[in-house]
Enzyme design. Structure first.
Site, short mmCIF file in Angstrom:
data_model
loop_
_atom_site.label_atom_id
_atom_site.label_comp_id
_atom_site.label_asym_id
_atom_site.label_seq_id
_atom_site.Cartn_x
_atom_site.Cartn_y
_atom_site.Cartn_z
N LYS A 1 3.08 11.75 7.07
CA LYS A 1 2.22 11.55 8.24
C LYS A 1 2.76 12.27 9.48
CE LYS A 1 0.05 7.31 6.57
NZ LYS A 1 -1.25 7.90 6.21
N PHE B 1 0.86 -1.18 0.00
CA PHE B 1 0.00 0.00 0.00
C PHE B 1 0.90 1.23 0.00
CE2 PHE B 1 -2.32 3.56 1.70
CZ PHE B 1 -3.49 3.52 0.95
N ASP C 1 9.43 2.90 1.72
CA ASP C 1 8.27 3.71 2.06
C ASP C 1 8.08 3.64 3.58
OD1 ASP C 1 5.77 4.74 2.61
OD2 ASP C 1 4.79 3.84 0.89
#
Length: 406
Positions: free
Chosen positions: A262, A148, A233
């Site tokens: 984030k 993802f 990532d």
């Protein structure tokens, strides 16, 4: 009608208005939040909950951290946006502090995690053509199954999740998929046209899937051996979530491109960044890539404060210690519906057996007890509270899970 009845009516109205006017691309729990502080959030009925999702790890520093808030208010009163057509007095300091903290050479600032991923894909392809010598239009990037990395058309094109990619094609070519955690499969997939391997150190959306020990180290060796860029990532795993500043530190490696976002802003503002060595990032020249908001002074000031409190207040070390405690307590739960408890630091998951009735039901029962967590892939509950969690709070989380699961 009493006050509580009025408040409940207000909550229902919020939910009804969302359903009437909003696109139905999320299925949230039916709680309407209005305030947050530390590890807690409050709904419009005044009920307090412990947040065990942290906005998918965007709120590692806790809700509304006062020092990040102060930095945001101060900067917002002076200068918020110039675009990158002009320089601002926050960007250079942001670069310098982030590079020093992460041992990086170069930084490219963006806004969302998906933008950081797209940036890395562009950089890797350009590097492949200009440095490695891959024939134009033939660059290949290897990705892991069950990945993802975001929701753009390019990214969902190399997803293996039918729900993420179904109905959105045609997709960009140039991606090859290998099983996550399988270094031999990675090695077999590398060709002379391979320019990069993009992977999450721990797969978050897939259900906190941790690869075998040594996998990332072997991936680093293979990428070095075959002149391939390693892209990690770390948008969810980075900035303390796993008990290290970056998850790559668990195996003592450094990626060529590391993606963070984030928690880079502590939940106050969309901020992401691509961290790189000088060689790879040097392929970009003015006009080839950018963002109006990327690197804006408000984003930089907020990110600088978010990084400062993360390190100065010992949140990374706390995640390692309290995470181990919570993991141990969750592993002690003896319930027939539990298949596995796994995690690292404060990135944890409880996976249920397929015949246990689904994780959504458990999340709703936890909500009724004042704990907010979220299911993923139907049978798994993710647990990712802010990194300021205390021992007593960790024990309380475990107690709520024990009561619900038993």
């Amino acid at each position: 009608m009493n006050d509580i009845a009025l408040q409940r009516s207000l909550a229902d109205r919020y939910i009804e208005t969302e359903a009437l006017y909003g696109a139905k691309n999320y299925k949230p729990l039916d709680v309407v939040l209005t305030r947050g502080e530390g590890v807690y959030v409050w709904d419009v009925d005044g009920r307090r909950y412990m947040d065990c999702l942290s906005a998918y790890s965007a709120v590692n520093q806790g809700h509304c951290h006062p020092k990040i808030l102060a930095a945001m208010v101060e900067q917002a009163s002076r200068l918020t946006l110039t675009s990158r057509a002009f320089r601002n007095d926050q960007l250079a300091a942001f670069y310098e502090e982030l590079c020093a903290l992460t041992n990086s050479h170069k930084v490219l600032p963006m806004n969302s995690g998906a933008e950081a991923v797209e940036t890395a894909l562009k950089v890797a392809r350009k590097w492949g053509y200009e440095v490695k010598g891959v024939p134009e239009g033939q660059a290949e990037i290897i990705v892991a199954a069950e990945n993802f990395h975001g929701r753009t058309v390019a990214i969902v094109g190399f997803s293996t999740d039918p729900q993420s990619r179904g109905g959105f094609g045609p997709f960009a070519p140039g991606f090859r998929t290998v099983p996550f955690g399988d270094a031999a499969a990675l090695e077999a997939a590398i060709t002379p046209n391979t320019v990069a391997f993009l992977v999450e150190p721990i797969q978050g959306e897939a259900g906190v899937i941790i690869p075998p020990a040594g996998y990332l180290k072997r991936a680093r060796e293979l990428c070095t051996q075959h002149n391939v860029i390693l892209i990690l990532d770390e948008i969810q795993t980075g900035l303390g979530r796993t008990g290290r500043l970056l998850a790559e530190e668990h195996e003592g490696i450094e990626a060529d491109l590391t993606l963070i976002g984030k928690a880079l802003s502590g939940g106050f503002y969309p901020v992401s960044a691509v961290l790189s060595n000088s060689e790879v990032m040097s392929v970009l020249h003015p006009g080839e890539h950018g963002s109006t908001f990327g690197g804006n002074p408000l984003a930089c000031a907020v990110a600088r404060a978010a990084l400062k409190v993360l390190t100065e207040e010992g949140m990374v070390e706390n995640a390692a210690r309290v995470g181990a405690r919570l993991m141990g307590r969750l592993a002690e739960i003896r319930a027939p519906q539990v298949k596995e408890v796994r995690g690292r630091g404060l990135m944890l998951a409880v996976e249920l057996h397929a015949d246990a009735g689904g994780a959504r039901r458990v999340c709703e029962a936890l909500q009724a007890r004042g704990l907010l967590a979220k299911e993923t892939h139907e049978h798994t509950i993710r647990i990712a509270p802010p990194l300021i969690l205390t021992d007593d709070q960790a024990d309380w989380i475990a107690d709520q899970f024990a009561e619900v699961l038993r």
